[in-house]
Design a protein around this motif. Sequence first.
Motif, short mmCIF file in Angstrom:
data_model
loop_
_atom_site.label_atom_id
_atom_site.label_comp_id
_atom_site.label_asym_id
_atom_site.label_seq_id
_atom_site.Cartn_x
_atom_site.Cartn_y
_atom_site.Cartn_z
N LYS A 3 6.25 -0.19 11.62
CA LYS A 3 5.71 1.00 10.97
C LYS A 3 4.99 0.65 9.67
O LYS A 3 3.96 1.25 9.34
CB LYS A 3 6.84 2.00 10.69
CG LYS A 3 7.45 2.60 11.95
CD LYS A 3 6.39 3.24 12.83
CE LYS A 3 6.98 3.81 14.10
NZ LYS A 3 5.92 4.41 14.98
N GLN A 4 5.52 -0.32 8.93
CA GLN A 4 4.85 -0.75 7.72
C GLN A 4 3.49 -1.36 8.03
O GLN A 4 2.50 -1.11 7.32
CB GLN A 4 5.72 -1.75 6.96
CG GLN A 4 6.93 -1.12 6.28
CD GLN A 4 7.82 -2.16 5.62
OE1 GLN A 4 7.62 -3.36 5.81
NE2 GLN A 4 8.79 -1.70 4.85
N GLN A 5 3.45 -2.17 9.09
CA GLN A 5 2.17 -2.75 9.49
C GLN A 5 1.19 -1.68 9.93
O GLN A 5 0.00 -1.72 9.58
CB GLN A 5 2.40 -3.76 10.61
CG GLN A 5 3.17 -5.01 10.18
CD GLN A 5 3.49 -5.92 11.35
OE1 GLN A 5 3.27 -5.56 12.51
NE2 GLN A 5 4.02 -7.10 11.04
N THR A 6 1.70 -0.70 10.69
CA THR A 6 0.84 0.42 11.11
C THR A 6 0.35 1.20 9.90
O THR A 6 -0.84 1.57 9.80
CB THR A 6 1.61 1.35 12.06
OG1 THR A 6 2.06 0.60 13.19
CG2 THR A 6 0.71 2.49 12.53
N PHE A 7 1.27 1.47 8.96
CA PHE A 7 0.90 2.20 7.74
C PHE A 7 -0.14 1.41 6.94
O PHE A 7 -1.11 2.00 6.42
CB PHE A 7 2.15 2.44 6.90
CG PHE A 7 1.88 3.12 5.59
CD1 PHE A 7 1.55 4.48 5.54
CD2 PHE A 7 1.93 2.41 4.40
CE1 PHE A 7 1.28 5.10 4.33
CE2 PHE A 7 1.68 3.03 3.20
CZ PHE A 7 1.36 4.37 3.16
N GLN A 8 0.03 0.10 6.85
CA GLN A 8 -0.92 -0.72 6.10
C GLN A 8 -2.29 -0.70 6.77
O GLN A 8 -3.33 -0.63 6.09
CB GLN A 8 -0.39 -2.16 6.00
CG GLN A 8 -1.21 -3.06 5.09
CD GLN A 8 -1.24 -2.56 3.66
OE1 GLN A 8 -0.21 -2.15 3.13
NE2 GLN A 8 -2.41 -2.55 3.04
N ARG A 9 -2.30 -0.76 8.12
CA ARG A 9 -3.58 -0.69 8.83
C ARG A 9 -4.26 0.65 8.59
O ARG A 9 -5.49 0.71 8.38
CB ARG A 9 -3.36 -0.92 10.33
CG ARG A 9 -3.02 -2.35 10.69
CD ARG A 9 -3.20 -2.59 12.18
NE ARG A 9 -2.35 -1.74 12.98
CZ ARG A 9 -1.13 -2.08 13.38
NH1 ARG A 9 -0.62 -3.26 13.04
NH2 ARG A 9 -0.42 -1.26 14.12
N LEU A 10 -3.48 1.73 8.62
CA LEU A 10 -4.06 3.05 8.37
C LEU A 10 -4.58 3.16 6.94
O LEU A 10 -5.66 3.74 6.71
CB LEU A 10 -3.02 4.13 8.65
CG LEU A 10 -2.59 4.31 10.11
CD1 LEU A 10 -1.47 5.33 10.21
CD2 LEU A 10 -3.78 4.74 10.97
N CYS A 11 -3.81 2.59 6.00
CA CYS A 11 -4.29 2.61 4.60
C CYS A 11 -5.57 1.81 4.45
O CYS A 11 -6.50 2.22 3.74
CB CYS A 11 -3.20 2.04 3.68
SG CYS A 11 -1.77 3.12 3.48
N ASP A 12 -5.63 0.68 5.14
CA ASP A 12 -6.85 -0.14 5.08
C ASP A 12 -8.03 0.62 5.69
O ASP A 12 -9.15 0.60 5.15
CB ASP A 12 -6.63 -1.46 5.81
CG ASP A 12 -5.63 -2.36 5.09
OD1 ASP A 12 -5.40 -2.12 3.89
OD2 ASP A 12 -5.09 -3.28 5.73
N ARG A 13 -7.76 1.29 6.83
CA ARG A 13 -8.84 2.06 7.45
C ARG A 13 -9.27 3.20 6.55
O ARG A 13 -10.47 3.48 6.41
CB ARG A 13 -8.37 2.62 8.80
CG ARG A 13 -8.19 1.55 9.87
CD ARG A 13 -7.66 2.14 11.16
NE ARG A 13 -8.56 3.19 11.67
CZ ARG A 13 -8.28 3.96 12.72
NH1 ARG A 13 -7.13 3.80 13.35
NH2 ARG A 13 -9.14 4.88 13.12
N LEU A 14 -8.29 3.87 5.91
CA LEU A 14 -8.63 4.97 5.01
C LEU A 14 -9.40 4.46 3.80
O LEU A 14 -10.36 5.08 3.35
CB LEU A 14 -7.34 5.67 4.56
CG LEU A 14 -7.51 6.86 3.61
CD1 LEU A 14 -8.33 7.96 4.29
CD2 LEU A 14 -6.14 7.39 3.18
N ARG A 15 -8.97 3.29 3.29
CA ARG A 15 -9.68 2.72 2.15
C ARG A 15 -11.10 2.32 2.52
O ARG A 15 -12.03 2.49 1.73
CB ARG A 15 -8.91 1.50 1.64
CG ARG A 15 -9.47 0.89 0.37
CD ARG A 15 -8.60 -0.25 -0.09
NE ARG A 15 -8.46 -1.27 0.92
CZ ARG A 15 -9.36 -2.23 1.15
NH1 ARG A 15 -10.47 -2.28 0.42
NH2 ARG A 15 -9.16 -3.12 2.10
N MET A 16 -11.24 1.80 3.74
CA MET A 16 -12.59 1.42 4.19
C MET A 16 -13.50 2.63 4.32
O MET A 16 -14.72 2.52 4.14
CB MET A 16 -12.49 0.68 5.53
CG MET A 16 -11.76 -0.65 5.45
SD MET A 16 -12.65 -1.89 4.53
CE MET A 16 -14.02 -2.19 5.65
#
Length: 410
Positions: free
Chosen positions: A288-301
Amino acid sequence: MAIISVTQLNRYIGFQLKEDSRLQGILVRGEITNFTNHYRSGHFYFTLRDAESGVKAVMFRSSAQRLCFLPKDGMRVIAAASASLYEKEGTFQLYVTDLQPDGAGAQALALEELKKKLTAMGVFDTAFKRSLPAMPQKIGVITSDTGAALQDVIHVVGRRYPIGRLLVYPAQVQGDAAAGSICRAIAAAQKDDCDVLIVGRGGGASEDLQAFQMEQVVMAIYHCAVPIVSAVGHETDWTLADAAADLRAPTPSAAAELAVPDVGQLMQHIAALCHHMEDAMQRYLMQKQQTFQRLCDRLRMQSPEHRQQLAQKELDLMLERLRKSSERILEQKKAQLCQQAQRLDMLSPLKILSRGYSLTYCGETLIRDAQQVQPGDVLQIRLAKGEVSAKVFELHAESGSAVGFEENPI
């Protein structure tokens, strides 16, 4: 009256039996029970019974080896034997020299008929067998309160499952009143809401186990609402009660082990499950942390700030490219300008003047031909350094040049 010893008494009775010809070489019909094959010595020990009584018998190895069949409990035979007394124990018994089958015994036939009847009723059907509770709170024990079987069960339950409550329902386990006593104990255990019952007794002769072959005991076990573990006799013994019970154990100790779990093993299992659950939770949280980090990265992008940063980087890159391109073009233009300046300098009239040439003007007109001037004209002569004014005195038409003039430095 003379006092004699036990040995003298037994020896006398044994002598009298041997001297009685009517008890030697006789044929006795009966049903074999309690048969034991003593494999080390090769001797057979058993009891011959009829409907009312029984007599112990022994068949020594020398005679047993001649038999063409192996005797077993319930077999009806005719025994060739002699009656005597085993002096050491004072036991009256038959010394058998030969056995011949005489059809099935009455007890064996009755037991077989009962077995067929109960089978037809579905009493032994495995579809009706119930599983034992995993964590019983009340464990009922139906057995003799003076037998070793009860102590074995108490010891095993206390060691394996001390958190359980052990309820003992004393019952007669052999004799004419045993069947009714067992049935009453089963009914009492049901009223107390026991979770599991252990019904059984220790080992004994086959006639000692007859209560567990009775129809009323078998039906009481079959109709009992509480799961029952039977443990009648030794591992080799088998009764109809065993077949009707939900689970059969070879011994009372084994029944206790089947009826209750081992707390130590449960604790180990719980610890293993906790460790497994902890590992699973850690893996789940990491995923879940990895998924959350990917979503944060996508949101930041996709954020305006990030897009602005990308645009700024692209603009800076373009500006840098423009600056370098401008500097390169400027350097090229400077080089071209230098080349053109050099070329212009080479073509400059001043350069020519520096080699000794001069420019002559009459007014604003550059004199290229002597015919352009007249005597008396004032000419302006431009040198590499400075100018000179001259006045024309005469012309030489042949050479096309003016001569005879007066110079007047300016």
